[in-house]
Motif scaffolding. Sequence first.
Motif, PDB file in Angstrom:
ATOM      1  N   ILE A 214       0.843  -1.200   0.000  1.00 52.25           N
ATOM      2  CA  ILE A 214       0.000   0.000   0.000  1.00 52.25           C
ATOM      3  C   ILE A 214       0.880   1.253   0.000  1.00 52.25           C
ATOM      4  O   ILE A 214       0.690   2.179  -0.789  1.00 52.25           O
ATOM      5  N   GLY A 215       1.865   1.262   0.910  1.00 49.59           N
ATOM      6  CA  GLY A 215       2.760   2.411   0.980  1.00 49.59           C
ATOM      7  C   GLY A 215       3.549   2.612  -0.300  1.00 49.59           C
ATOM      8  O   GLY A 215       3.712   3.731  -0.787  1.00 49.59           O
ATOM      9  N   LEU A 216       4.034   1.508  -0.885  1.00 52.16           N
ATOM     10  CA  LEU A 216       4.826   1.591  -2.111  1.00 52.16           C
ATOM     11  C   LEU A 216       3.994   2.125  -3.276  1.00 52.16           C
ATOM     12  O   LEU A 216       4.457   2.983  -4.041  1.00 52.16           O
ATOM     13  N   SER A 217       2.757   1.632  -3.406  1.00 52.70           N
ATOM     14  CA  SER A 217       1.920   2.068  -4.526  1.00 52.70           C
ATOM     15  C   SER A 217       1.438   3.496  -4.341  1.00 52.70           C
ATOM     16  O   SER A 217       0.978   4.117  -5.295  1.00 52.70           O
ATOM     17  N   LEU A 218       1.551   4.025  -3.130  1.00 52.90           N
ATOM     18  CA  LEU A 218       1.297   5.446  -2.912  1.00 52.90           C
ATOM     19  C   LEU A 218       2.524   6.269  -3.293  1.00 52.90           C
ATOM     20  O   LEU A 218       2.422   7.326  -3.913  1.00 52.90           O
ATOM     21  N   VAL A 219       3.715   5.750  -2.953  1.00 55.88           N
ATOM     22  CA  VAL A 219       4.950   6.510  -3.132  1.00 55.88           C
ATOM     23  C   VAL A 219       5.351   6.624  -4.598  1.00 55.88           C
ATOM     24  O   VAL A 219       5.816   7.682  -5.046  1.00 55.88           O
ATOM     25  N   ILE A 220       5.195   5.561  -5.382  1.00 59.19           N
ATOM     26  CA  ILE A 220       5.679   5.572  -6.770  1.00 59.19           C
ATOM     27  C   ILE A 220       5.042   6.707  -7.578  1.00 59.19           C
ATOM     28  O   ILE A 220       5.754   7.531  -8.165  1.00 59.19           O
ATOM     29  N   PRO A 221       3.704   6.821  -7.621  1.00 62.20           N
ATOM     30  CA  PRO A 221       3.133   7.961  -8.361  1.00 62.20           C
ATOM     31  C   PRO A 221       3.392   9.296  -7.672  1.00 62.20           C
ATOM     32  O   PRO A 221       3.514  10.330  -8.344  1.00 62.20           O
ATOM     33  N   LEU A 222       3.504   9.289  -6.339  1.00 64.63           N
ATOM     34  CA  LEU A 222       3.764  10.532  -5.615  1.00 64.63           C
ATOM     35  C   LEU A 222       5.102  11.143  -6.033  1.00 64.63           C
ATOM     36  O   LEU A 222       5.197  12.337  -6.321  1.00 64.63           O
TER      37      LEU A 222
ATOM     38  N   GLY B  88      -3.206   2.008  -2.516  1.00 64.80           N
ATOM     39  CA  GLY B  88      -2.249   3.102  -2.446  1.00 64.80           C
ATOM     40  C   GLY B  88      -2.620   4.315  -3.274  1.00 64.80           C
ATOM     41  O   GLY B  88      -2.677   5.451  -2.743  1.00 64.80           O
ATOM     42  N   PRO B  89      -2.906   4.166  -4.580  1.00 67.14           N
ATOM     43  CA  PRO B  89      -3.301   5.338  -5.375  1.00 67.14           C
ATOM     44  C   PRO B  89      -4.568   6.010  -4.870  1.00 67.14           C
ATOM     45  O   PRO B  89      -4.709   7.236  -4.976  1.00 67.14           O
ATOM     46  N   ALA B  90      -5.495   5.204  -4.323  1.00 64.41           N
ATOM     47  CA  ALA B  90      -6.711   5.807  -3.765  1.00 64.41           C
ATOM     48  C   ALA B  90      -6.374   6.684  -2.563  1.00 64.41           C
ATOM     49  O   ALA B  90      -6.947   7.765  -2.383  1.00 64.41           O
ATOM     50  N   LEU B  91      -5.437   6.223  -1.732  1.00 60.02           N
ATOM     51  CA  LEU B  91      -5.000   7.038  -0.601  1.00 60.02           C
ATOM     52  C   LEU B  91      -4.345   8.332  -1.071  1.00 60.02           C
ATOM     53  O   LEU B  91      -4.542   9.390  -0.479  1.00 60.02           O
ATOM     54  N   LEU B  92      -3.556   8.237  -2.153  1.00 61.06           N
ATOM     55  CA  LEU B  92      -2.898   9.426  -2.682  1.00 61.06           C
ATOM     56  C   LEU B  92      -3.920  10.456  -3.140  1.00 61.06           C
ATOM     57  O   LEU B  92      -3.718  11.666  -2.974  1.00 61.06           O
ATOM     58  N   SER B  93      -5.026   9.993  -3.699  1.00 61.87           N
ATOM     59  CA  SER B  93      -6.071  10.933  -4.123  1.00 61.87           C
ATOM     60  C   SER B  93      -6.691  11.640  -2.925  1.00 61.87           C
ATOM     61  O   SER B  93      -7.197  12.753  -3.045  1.00 61.87           O
ATOM     62  N   LEU B  94      -6.640  11.009  -1.753  1.00 65.05           N
ATOM     63  CA  LEU B  94      -7.185  11.633  -0.539  1.00 65.05           C
ATOM     64  C   LEU B  94      -6.176  12.577   0.100  1.00 65.05           C
ATOM     65  O   LEU B  94      -6.550  13.648   0.595  1.00 65.05           O
ATOM     66  N   THR B  95      -4.898  12.190   0.125  1.00 61.62           N
ATOM     67  CA  THR B  95      -3.887  13.026   0.777  1.00 61.62           C
ATOM     68  C   THR B  95      -3.423  14.170  -0.119  1.00 61.62           C
ATOM     69  O   THR B  95      -2.951  15.200   0.370  1.00 61.62           O
ATOM     70  N   GLY B  96      -3.547  13.979  -1.451  1.00 67.33           N
ATOM     71  CA  GLY B  96      -2.965  14.936  -2.379  1.00 67.33           C
ATOM     72  C   GLY B  96      -1.473  14.712  -2.504  1.00 67.33           C
ATOM     73  O   GLY B  96      -0.867  13.994  -1.694  1.00 67.33           O
ATOM     74  N   ALA B  97      -0.876  15.318  -3.504  1.00 68.23           N
ATOM     75  CA  ALA B  97       0.544  15.099  -3.770  1.00 68.23           C
ATOM     76  C   ALA B  97       1.430  16.198  -3.199  1.00 68.23           C
ATOM     77  O   ALA B  97       2.653  16.133  -3.346  1.00 68.23           O
ATOM     78  N   LYS B  98       0.851  17.183  -2.538  1.00 72.97           N
ATOM     79  CA  LYS B  98       1.629  18.309  -2.034  1.00 72.97           C
ATOM     80  C   LYS B  98       1.855  18.185  -0.530  1.00 72.97           C
ATOM     81  O   LYS B  98       1.091  17.527   0.172  1.00 72.97           O
ATOM     82  N   GLY B  99       2.912  18.824  -0.067  1.00 71.73           N
ATOM     83  CA  GLY B  99       3.157  18.894   1.361  1.00 71.73           C
ATOM     84  C   GLY B  99       3.750  17.625   1.941  1.00 71.73           C
ATOM     85  O   GLY B  99       4.163  16.704   1.232  1.00 71.73           O
ATOM     86  N   LEU B 100       3.778  17.574   3.273  1.00 70.29           N
ATOM     87  CA  LEU B 100       4.378  16.455   3.999  1.00 70.29           C
ATOM     88  C   LEU B 100       3.438  15.267   4.131  1.00 70.29           C
ATOM     89  O   LEU B 100       3.888  14.132   4.275  1.00 70.29           O
ATOM     90  N   LEU B 101       2.115  15.520   4.129  1.00 69.99           N
ATOM     91  CA  LEU B 101       1.148  14.490   4.509  1.00 69.99           C
ATOM     92  C   LEU B 101       1.301  13.182   3.742  1.00 69.99           C
ATOM     93  O   LEU B 101       1.339  12.106   4.373  1.00 69.99           O
ATOM     94  N   PRO B 102       1.388  13.177   2.390  1.00 70.13           N
ATOM     95  CA  PRO B 102       1.458  11.877   1.711  1.00 70.13           C
ATOM     96  C   PRO B 102       2.685  11.065   2.101  1.00 70.13           C
ATOM     97  O   PRO B 102       2.605   9.839   2.249  1.00 70.13           O
ATOM     98  N   PHE B 103       3.830  11.718   2.306  1.00 72.17           N
ATOM     99  CA  PHE B 103       5.022  10.993   2.724  1.00 72.17           C
ATOM    100  C   PHE B 103       4.872  10.456   4.142  1.00 72.17           C
ATOM    101  O   PHE B 103       5.314   9.345   4.450  1.00 72.17           O
ATOM    102  N   LEU B 104       4.255  11.258   5.010  1.00 74.16           N
ATOM    103  CA  LEU B 104       4.051  10.802   6.387  1.00 74.16           C
ATOM    104  C   LEU B 104       3.103   9.609   6.435  1.00 74.16           C
ATOM    105  O   LEU B 104       3.312   8.663   7.212  1.00 74.16           O
ATOM    106  N   VAL B 105       2.064   9.645   5.609  1.00 78.18           N
ATOM    107  CA  VAL B 105       1.138   8.507   5.550  1.00 78.18           C
ATOM    108  C   VAL B 105       1.870   7.263   5.052  1.00 78.18           C
ATOM    109  O   VAL B 105       1.715   6.174   5.620  1.00 78.18           O
TER     110      VAL B 105
END
Length: 398
Positions: A33-41, A159-176
């Motif tokens: 989950i974390g990896l699939s969030l990080v790659i597009p981020l 993971g990508p669904a979470l990214l759509s919730l956190t957005g790609a800006k700021g610290l939040l997506p990396f912290l998640v």
Amino acid sequence: MKNGLKTGMFSAFDSKTRRALAASISCISIVGIGLSLVIPLLALRLEAAGFPAHDNGLHIAVSGLATLVGAPLTPALARVFGVRPLLFAAIALGAVALLGFAFCDDYRIWLAIRAVFGLSLTVIFVVSEYWISAAAPPAQRGMALGLYATVLAVGFAIGPALLSLTGAKGLLPFLVAAGLVAAAAVPVALAGAEGAVKMEGPGWPNLRAIFTAAPLALAAGLLYGAFETGLNGLLPVFGLRAGFPPAWATFQLTLVAFGNVVFPVPIGMIADRTRKSRLLGVLALCGFAGALALPGFAADRTAYGIALFVWGGIVGGLYTVGLAILAEKFQGARLGAANAAYIMMYSLGMIVGPPALGVGLDLASPRGLFDALALMFMAYLALVVVLTGPFRLQPRPR
């Protein structure tokens, strides 16, 4: 829901095996989950910062190189430090690397952080897949690996669904993402020392002997690495060139992902009841036939979508069955080394596959993508025939 998962998916296993499988599969899936969030981020952040596309490609290449370096070292580390301690260390390293992305604005330093993150992921995948293969009873190993592939596919969809919730800006997506990777330590801890397997064996495993003993399995890892990575990058391009709306061009990847959720468990159960090398040939034949046929369905989006879903799920079985063959042929430290070699071959496929498929797409747009895939499946089928068919090469008598 958790009780249902335990009694449903794992009911065929005894209590100790359920604990080990639940821990190892949960660990790798949370990381997924974390990896699939990080790659597009990372790709989006680099693009927003104005970096050229080849910098994005360089980041991917660094991850692949980190895997090629780290995979052969992992079995020795697991043997020295133990499976669980090494997993804890790799999880901690991965979480720290993600925090490094969050708090460092120098995108070139990101290359070094990406290498560290790639090394941690390599260790987590090699050790977790070894744990699953070693813990599962031989008669049910294919089903266990199918469960792993299914749950991992679900994780990669989240993971990508979470990214759509956190957005790609700021610290939040990396912290998640860092929190998710750190959370992977929880199921490993809950398994307890008695739930973990040991990787025992003297000396450094002979990788050449592993390649000689299981060429079809390792070639399946190479083929699937090229297939999955190339498709993720180029299938939307095929869709746009075939006249699909942008949303539908991207939705193709969702259909392939759903196929990888549905098909691994049935294919794993078939693998437990049949000759696995021949099953690899059947899967590759389906991949070859589907690659030739799919462009012809593109005019009828419903038929094309159904065919893509089935084709993607069946081809995804290559990875599961390849792992099952390794677990059948090797034990202990040699199984760990075999899993490492498998991850290396997958990474090599990640590096060589997308450029080759991109050439095919450019030479005969848009169906050239599928024609190039068909050539890959045909090459693998030729290898299956040579090694298992009626005219297979026989070892020279001594």
